[in-house]
Design a protein around this motif. Structure first.
Motif, mmCIF file in Angstrom:
data_model
loop_
_atom_site.group_PDB
_atom_site.id
_atom_site.type_symbol
_atom_site.label_atom_id
_atom_site.label_comp_id
_atom_site.label_asym_id
_atom_site.label_seq_id
_atom_site.Cartn_x
_atom_site.Cartn_y
_atom_site.Cartn_z
ATOM 1 N N THR A 1 0.870 -1.167 0.000
ATOM 2 C CA THR A 1 0.000 0.000 0.000
ATOM 3 C C THR A 1 0.917 1.230 0.000
ATOM 4 O OG1 THR A 1 -0.124 -0.266 2.419
ATOM 5 C CG2 THR A 1 -1.961 -1.112 1.127
ATOM 6 N N ALA A 2 0.339 2.407 -0.148
ATOM 7 C CA ALA A 2 1.146 3.620 -0.304
ATOM 8 C C ALA A 2 1.999 3.887 0.928
ATOM 9 C CB ALA A 2 0.230 4.812 -0.575
ATOM 10 N N SER A 3 3.249 4.250 0.697
ATOM 11 C CA SER A 3 4.157 4.607 1.784
ATOM 12 C C SER A 3 5.354 5.350 1.219
ATOM 13 C CB SER A 3 4.640 3.358 2.527
ATOM 14 O OG SER A 3 5.663 3.680 3.451
ATOM 15 N N ARG A 4 5.803 6.390 1.932
ATOM 16 C CA ARG A 4 7.000 7.108 1.506
ATOM 17 C C ARG A 4 8.266 6.301 1.774
ATOM 18 N NH1 ARG A 4 8.788 11.243 3.785
ATOM 19 N NH2 ARG A 4 9.976 11.892 1.972
ATOM 20 N N ALA A 5 8.126 5.159 2.444
ATOM 21 C CA ALA A 5 9.292 4.307 2.688
ATOM 22 C C ALA A 5 9.656 3.453 1.476
ATOM 23 C CB ALA A 5 9.034 3.401 3.891
ATOM 24 N N ILE A 6 8.760 3.344 0.504
ATOM 25 C CA ILE A 6 8.972 2.429 -0.620
ATOM 26 C C ILE A 6 10.249 2.749 -1.412
ATOM 27 C CG2 ILE A 6 8.025 1.567 -2.777
ATOM 28 C CD1 ILE A 6 6.686 0.494 -0.272
ATOM 29 N N PRO A 7 10.508 4.006 -1.819
ATOM 30 C CA PRO A 7 11.732 4.263 -2.589
ATOM 31 C C PRO A 7 13.004 3.838 -1.845
ATOM 32 C CG PRO A 7 10.239 6.131 -2.744
ATOM 33 C CD PRO A 7 9.672 5.222 -1.699
ATOM 34 N N MET B 1 1.703 -1.913 -6.527
ATOM 35 C CA MET B 1 1.019 -1.043 -5.568
ATOM 36 C C MET B 1 -0.481 -1.284 -5.643
ATOM 37 S SD MET B 1 3.554 0.576 -4.220
ATOM 38 C CE MET B 1 2.610 1.781 -3.233
ATOM 39 N N ASP B 2 -1.137 -1.226 -4.486
ATOM 40 C CA ASP B 2 -2.587 -1.402 -4.447
ATOM 41 C C ASP B 2 -3.109 -0.690 -3.207
ATOM 42 O OD1 ASP B 2 -5.317 -2.550 -4.300
ATOM 43 O OD2 ASP B 2 -4.561 -3.992 -5.755
ATOM 44 N N VAL B 3 -4.271 -0.057 -3.317
ATOM 45 C CA VAL B 3 -4.861 0.597 -2.147
ATOM 46 C C VAL B 3 -5.443 -0.421 -1.181
ATOM 47 C CG1 VAL B 3 -5.387 2.722 -3.386
ATOM 48 C CG2 VAL B 3 -7.096 0.902 -3.303
ATOM 49 N N SER B 4 -5.681 -1.645 -1.649
ATOM 50 C CA SER B 4 -6.321 -2.670 -0.825
ATOM 51 C C SER B 4 -5.292 -3.601 -0.204
ATOM 52 C CB SER B 4 -7.313 -3.483 -1.658
ATOM 53 O OG SER B 4 -7.800 -4.581 -0.918
ATOM 54 N N VAL C 1 1.747 -3.721 4.262
ATOM 55 C CA VAL C 1 0.386 -3.184 4.304
ATOM 56 C C VAL C 1 0.137 -2.469 5.626
ATOM 57 C CG1 VAL C 1 -0.482 -5.007 2.794
ATOM 58 C CG2 VAL C 1 -0.581 -5.320 5.275
ATOM 59 N N HIS C 2 -0.924 -1.665 5.657
ATOM 60 C CA HIS C 2 -1.330 -1.049 6.910
ATOM 61 C C HIS C 2 -2.731 -1.519 7.294
ATOM 62 C CE1 HIS C 2 -2.982 1.939 4.000
ATOM 63 N NE2 HIS C 2 -3.934 2.080 4.897
#
Length: 310
Positions: free
Chosen positions: A101-107, A125-128, A146-147
């Motif tokens: 899911t979205a995170s600024r840690a990914i890069p 990437m997926d919102v779910s 995921v969160h």
């Protein structure tokens, strides 16, 4: 003859190049062979698909109608082949297949994994979170970050092993830089009672978590549904406020503030089918997460005051 995808590919090549000679070269055929194949296709369909002119080939009205329907089929097949090849490479172990899911840690996470492995990690990437967890359980991904929204537990497949990156990450609010509440270091939900909120209902548990926070505060604000890229643009123009991750960065037209009492929070989880996979990638993710936390002034101050980081 039966019309096949390879025939449609031929017609698309002729239209793209504008001539039989160029199309034949593009397809690796001789021009006479391509001319014969085009004639057979036209005979089968019962009409001319291209006019042959001195300046090249142009679709007839019949040809244009056919190509309008054929091109999406050819493009979809090309995408299907590319994706299947990528999946075959993944299955052969050539890549570490990551979902998130979205995170600024990914890069930072990807950068560290590339530095420590000869193989390029793939990313989906997926919102779910539920969709990503299912993919890991079914073998479509190796690991998912995921969160889990507090109060809305995820349905984690039994086949998965999970480790917690962070037990409780408070969610902040993104609001216009000139909003009256932006002048305070901490914002109360009641300060935003008259604002329009935007929420992405496809993010598992997030709408329920915010709704519980509204009810607890006795609020019933106006809510718009949309993705968070749209939300960010609308925040910047003063149209809405929205939840955001505490690692989010402020902009000249947008402020990031914690919410008083942390009414909405998430748990950050890493899931895989085996513990060794988790052990291999968790340290890099942990480093990347705290790197992104240091870069966010509002979150860094919070973590420093609570003694989590120096």
């Amino acid at each position: 003859m039966e019309l096949e995808v390879r025939h449609l590919r031929v017609l698309c090549a002729i239209e793209d190049t504008g001539s039989l000679h160029k199309a034949a070269r593009h397809l690796g055929m001789t021009q006479p062979a391509l001319s014969t194949q085009l004639r057979r296709i036209e005979d089968h369909l019962g009409g001319r698909l291209f006019t042959r002119e001195r300046t090249g080939c142009r679709p007839t009205p019949l040809g244009r109608t056919l190509l309008t329907r054929a091109r999406p089929l050819v493009d979809d097949l090309r995408v299907l082949v590319d994706e299947t090849r990528a999946m075959a490479q993944d299955a052969a172990g050539d890549r570490l297949r990551i979902g998130s899911t979205a995170s600024r840690a990914i890069p930072g996470w990807l950068r560290r994994l590339r530095a420590s492995s000869p193989h390029e990690p793939s990313l989906r990437m997926d919102v779910s979170a539920h969709a990503l967890l299912r993919l890991v359980a079914e073998g479509g991904l190796d690991v998912a970050f995921v969160h889990e929204v507090e109060g809305s537990p995820l349905r984690i497949p039994e086949a998965l092993t999970c480790k917690v990156l962070l037990a409780r990450e408070p969610q902040y609010v993104s609001l216009p830089a000139d909003h009256p509440a932006a002048g305070s270091p901490v914002v109360r939900l009641t300060d935003l009672a008259e604002d329009r909120w935007m929420i992405d209902p496809t993010v598992d548990g997030e709408w329920d978590g915010l709704l519980r926070a509204f009810r607890s505060a006795g609020l019933n604000p106006r809510v718009l549904h949309g993705d968070y890229l749209t939300a960010s643009n609308l925040v910047a123009t003063g149209e809405v406020v929205t939840l955001c991750q505490p690692t989010s960065l402020a902009r000249p037209d947008m402020a990031i503030r914690p919410l008083e009492g942390d009414p909405v929070a998430v748990r950050l989880l890493l899931a895989a089918r085996s513990a060794p996979v988790l052990d291999a990638v968790l340290p890099a993710l942990r480093e990347a997460y705290w790197e992104s936390a240091h870069q966010s002034p509002a979150y860094r101050t919070r973590l420093t005051e609570s003694g989590v980081i120096d």
